[in-house]
Write an enzyme that holds these catalytic residues in place. Structure first.
Site, short mmCIF file in Angstrom:
data_model
loop_
_atom_site.label_atom_id
_atom_site.label_comp_id
_atom_site.label_asym_id
_atom_site.label_seq_id
_atom_site.Cartn_x
_atom_site.Cartn_y
_atom_site.Cartn_z
N SER A 134 0.96 -1.09 -0.03
CA SER A 134 0.04 0.08 0.06
C SER A 134 0.64 1.26 0.11
O SER A 134 0.69 2.36 -0.78
CB SER A 134 -0.79 -0.05 1.19
N GLY A 181 -6.03 -4.13 -8.10
CA GLY A 181 -7.27 -3.30 -7.67
C GLY A 181 -6.75 -1.86 -7.07
O GLY A 181 -7.24 -1.13 -7.46
N GLN A 186 -9.39 2.03 -0.36
CA GLN A 186 -9.04 2.27 -1.85
C GLN A 186 -10.18 3.56 -2.29
O GLN A 186 -9.66 4.21 -3.03
CB GLN A 186 -9.27 1.03 -2.59
N ASP A 220 -6.67 -7.97 4.73
CA ASP A 220 -5.98 -8.85 3.72
C ASP A 220 -5.68 -10.20 4.31
O ASP A 220 -5.12 -10.96 3.84
CB ASP A 220 -4.92 -8.21 3.07
N LYS A 245 -12.56 -9.67 -3.31
CA LYS A 245 -11.06 -9.25 -3.26
C LYS A 245 -10.35 -10.06 -4.45
O LYS A 245 -11.22 -10.22 -5.44
CB LYS A 245 -10.31 -9.96 -2.02
N ARG A 305 -12.44 -14.63 -1.33
CA ARG A 305 -11.79 -15.43 -0.23
C ARG A 305 -12.53 -16.31 0.74
O ARG A 305 -11.77 -17.26 1.37
CB ARG A 305 -10.81 -14.48 0.31
N ARG A 317 -2.73 -14.23 -2.13
CA ARG A 317 -2.89 -14.75 -0.65
C ARG A 317 -3.57 -15.93 -0.67
O ARG A 317 -3.14 -16.68 0.49
CB ARG A 317 -3.84 -13.36 -0.04
C1 S3P Z 1 -5.55 -1.24 0.06
C2 S3P Z 1 -6.80 -1.45 0.81
C3 S3P Z 1 -7.56 -2.72 1.06
C4 S3P Z 1 -6.63 -3.72 0.68
C5 S3P Z 1 -5.82 -3.88 -0.30
C6 S3P Z 1 -4.91 -2.53 -0.33
C7 S3P Z 1 -4.89 -0.02 -0.12
O1 S3P Z 1 -8.78 -2.59 -0.28
O2 S3P Z 1 -7.67 -4.97 0.60
O3 S3P Z 1 -4.79 -4.86 -0.43
O4 S3P Z 1 -3.58 -0.20 -0.42
O5 S3P Z 1 -5.76 1.15 -0.02
P1 S3P Z 1 -10.02 -2.05 0.11
O6 S3P Z 1 -10.02 -0.46 0.25
O7 S3P Z 1 -10.92 -2.35 -1.07
O8 S3P Z 1 -10.73 -2.87 1.47
#
Ligand code: S3P
Length: 429
Positions: free
Chosen positions: A17, A88, A163, A313, A340, A344, A389
């Site tokens: 992240s 994503g 996100q 995660d 995800k 999962r 994962r």
């Molecule tokens: C992330 C936020 C999470 C996480 C992803 C990384 C980020 O997703 O699952 O691996 O870097 O902001 P969500 O915001 O969809 O929960």
């Protein structure tokens, strides 16, 4: 035969992240930023190549990476579709970035990413003025065109998602006026922390128990030197492996322990895991420690759904820990796990069952009856559905299983943790 104990000292790669954000903010600053400890996984490299196609210069310099940014408001129109691979985070954050730049772009991705919902970012970004043509169901491939100037909004997150929060805050950087995101449940706050270190005035206040995060755009970002701590999500695979394999005694160095990310360690400790935080310190504005993990008998727990955003995660590997605990582990409130890189809940229920664990899949969680520390039979072939994962979690389960487990493809691991297999072999030999 189950594997031997995990011992010695290891260091996991940089936080995924934080790595994405370091590249993006570096690209938005005018001048040169330097990043050390960047995760060189496929997801982060997808972000780097998208930013290059919009004008940033991003290169490796020894162990570090340097980013020569183009500044807010002056991104170039990418000539080709932006290929986001499996990521994503790259997709949703870059959609936010582009939403307030008046240029068109097309996003494409692999089969897993092309199934994931983008409506959650399209909704707020459309309100800010950007237009989107997604595939049916609100997925990739997707074409968009940003709006310049975009319109500032106040947006309350309907799902706990860093996100989505970050997409709106990235759009806010080139939007005149105050944009506010309200999050009922705190999610990872790397965007807020790092924007401040790039000189952006990010206001965070409590509004009736909810976090309101505001940015007054347009903003100038000043170049910055960033040190990326080790990824707590990657370290979690080793923390669980050392907890379930008898006689393990492992130190995992330099692990980020941001309170919005460390839920897995709180949950594992509640299960009885022996995890000590050594040399607690700050790295790049984030709390960090070396984790000393020793094998310990685990007990099943009821996981409080309120902890979910801080370990979103890590549920796949928590399910593995639960499969080796004494008693029952109950999880709930985890609908987000179904959107995800794979579903999962379903993928882990099937995978653990095929390795011999007792698992019941509910709509919003799994109920797992642990083996009481005894090895699982193993032996099944695990379908990973392009999900790194699932692959890594089941590799950990395989270590403590009689016949190991076979994984259909280890390739997805390269998205977040390219040297996972080598480190596991090193620690377990
Ligand atoms: C992330 C936020 C999470 C996480 C992803 C990384 C980020 O997703 O699952 O691996 O870097 O902001 P969500 O915001 O969809 O929960």
């Amino acid at each position: 035969m189950p594997a031997g104990p995990l011992t010695g000292r290891i260091r996991v790669p940089g936080d995924k992240s934080i790595s994405h954000r370091a590249l993006m903010f570096g690209a938005l600053a005018v001048g040169r930023s330097r990043i050390s400890g960047l995760l060189e996984g496929e997801d982060v490299l997808a972000t780097a190549s998208a930013l290059r196609s919009m004008g940033a210069v991003i290169e490796k310099d020894g162990q570090d990476w340097i980013v020569d940014g183009v500044g807010v408001g002056t991104l170039l129109q990418p000539e080709q579709a932006l290929d986001m691979g499996n990521s994503g985070t790259s997709t949703r954050l870059l959609m936010g970035l582009l939403a307030s730049h008046g240029i068109p772009a097309t996003f494409i991705g692999d089969a897993s990413l092309s199934r994931r919902p983008m409506g959650r970012v399209i909704d707020p970004l459309s309100t800010m003025g950007a237009s989107f043509t997604p595939s049916p169901g609100g997925t990739l491939p997707l074409a968009m065109e940003g709006m310049q100037p975009a319109v500032p909004i106040t947006y309350r997150l309907p799902v706990a998602s860093a996100q989505v929060k970050s997409a709106v805050l990235l759009a806010a950087l080139n939007t005149p006026g105050i944009t506010t995101v309200i999050e009922p449940v705190p999610t990872r706050d790397h965007t807020e922390r790092m924007l401040r270190s790039f000189g952006v005035d990010v206001q965070v206040e409590d509004r009736d128990g909810e976090r309101a995060i505001s940015v007054h755009g347009p903003c100038d970002l000043r170049p910055n030197d960033i040190v990326v701590p080790g990824d707590p999500s990657s370290a979690a695979f080793f923390a669980v492996a050392a907890s379930i394999v008898p006689e393990s005694d492992l130190v995992i160095e330099n692990v980020g322990l941001n309170p919005t990310r460390n839920g897995i360690y709180r949950a594992l400790r509640e299960m009885g895991a022996n995890i000590e935080y050594l040399e607690q310190r700050e790295v790049g504005g984030e709390p960090v420690a070396d984790l000393h993990v020793r094998h310990a008998p685990l007990s099943g727990i009821e996981v409080d759904p309120a902890i979910a955003p801080s370990m979103i995660d890590e549920f796949p590997v928590l399910f593995v820990a639960a499969a080796f605990a004494e008693g029952t582990t109950v999880t709930s409130g985890l609908e987000e796990l179904r959107v995800k890189e794979s579903d999962r809940l379903s993928a882990m229920a099937i995978a653990l069952k095929s390795a011999g664990a007792q698992v019941e899949e509910k709509g919003d969680g799994l109920v797992i009856e642990g083996s009481g520390g005894r090895p699982l039979s193993g032996g099944g072939t695990i379908v990973t559905h392009l999900d790194h994962r699932i692959a890594m979690s089941m590799a950990v389960a395989g270590l403590a299983s009689e016949n190991g487990v076979e994984i259909d493809s280890t390739e997805p691991i390269g998205t977040s943790f390219p040297n996972f297999m080598n480190l596991l072999t090193e620690a377990a030999s």
